[in-house]
Design a protein around this motif. Structure first.
Motif, short mmCIF file in Angstrom:
data_model
loop_
_atom_site.label_atom_id
_atom_site.label_comp_id
_atom_site.label_asym_id
_atom_site.label_seq_id
_atom_site.Cartn_x
_atom_site.Cartn_y
_atom_site.Cartn_z
N GLU A 45 5.28 2.41 -87.32
CA GLU A 45 3.88 2.04 -87.20
C GLU A 45 3.65 1.12 -86.00
O GLU A 45 2.69 1.29 -85.25
CB GLU A 45 3.39 1.35 -88.49
N ARG B 230 3.79 3.21 -82.90
CA ARG B 230 2.60 4.05 -82.82
C ARG B 230 1.41 3.23 -82.33
O ARG B 230 0.66 3.67 -81.44
CB ARG B 230 2.28 4.66 -84.19
N LEU B 231 1.25 2.04 -82.88
CA LEU B 231 0.14 1.18 -82.45
C LEU B 231 0.25 0.83 -80.97
O LEU B 231 -0.75 0.79 -80.25
CB LEU B 231 0.10 -0.10 -83.29
N ARG B 232 1.47 0.61 -80.51
CA ARG B 232 1.69 0.23 -79.11
C ARG B 232 1.45 1.41 -78.18
O ARG B 232 0.77 1.30 -77.17
CB ARG B 232 3.12 -0.29 -78.97
N GLU C 210 0.21 4.81 -78.95
CA GLU C 210 -0.99 5.64 -79.10
C GLU C 210 -2.28 4.84 -78.98
O GLU C 210 -3.23 5.29 -78.35
CB GLU C 210 -0.96 6.37 -80.44
N GLU C 211 -2.31 3.67 -79.60
CA GLU C 211 -3.54 2.88 -79.58
C GLU C 211 -3.54 1.82 -78.48
O GLU C 211 -4.53 1.13 -78.28
CB GLU C 211 -3.77 2.23 -80.95
N LYS C 212 -2.41 1.68 -77.79
CA LYS C 212 -2.28 0.77 -76.65
C LYS C 212 -2.63 -0.68 -77.01
O LYS C 212 -3.30 -1.38 -76.25
CB LYS C 212 -3.14 1.23 -75.48
N LEU C 213 -2.18 -1.12 -78.19
CA LEU C 213 -2.47 -2.47 -78.64
C LEU C 213 -1.48 -3.47 -78.08
O LEU C 213 -0.32 -3.14 -77.82
CB LEU C 213 -2.44 -2.55 -80.17
N GLN D 229 -2.46 -8.04 -81.09
CA GLN D 229 -3.27 -7.13 -81.90
C GLN D 229 -2.42 -6.44 -82.97
O GLN D 229 -2.88 -6.25 -84.10
CB GLN D 229 -3.94 -6.08 -81.01
N ILE D 230 -1.19 -6.09 -82.63
CA ILE D 230 -0.28 -5.47 -83.60
C ILE D 230 0.02 -6.46 -84.72
O ILE D 230 0.02 -6.10 -85.89
CB ILE D 230 1.01 -4.98 -82.91
N ARG E 280 -2.89 -6.72 -87.07
CA ARG E 280 -3.08 -5.52 -87.90
C ARG E 280 -1.99 -5.36 -88.95
O ARG E 280 -2.25 -4.90 -90.05
CB ARG E 280 -3.14 -4.29 -87.01
#
Length: 70
Positions: A8, A11-13, A15-18, A22-23, A26
């Motif tokens: 996860e 994926r956040l890093r 795909e969502e470029k967080l 921010q990670i 979340r």
């Protein structure tokens, strides 16, 4: 078997470029844990910059271009 939180976080890093901050917000994971899980993963955009740097370097070292080569 892969760690679900690692999947996860990646994926956040990717795909969502967080950002790490921010990670953390979340997922509720700590800073060190997030960095641990991201170890070996490129930060968003860094791959693009590397490719562009190589392209610019290649163009710069390939010599002058004539008007007809453009």
């Amino acid at each position: 078997m892969s760690d679900p939180s690692a999947d996860e976080v990646r994926r956040l890093r990717v795909e969502e470029k967080l950002s790490v901050r921010q990670i953390r917000a979340r997922t509720g994971l700590g800073r060190n844990r997030v960095h641990e899980l991201l170890r070996g993963s490129a930060a968003p955009g860094r791959g693009d910059l590397l490719v562009r740097g190589i392209q610019v370097e290649t163009l710069a070292t390939s010599g002058p271009r004539s008007v007809h080569q453009q």
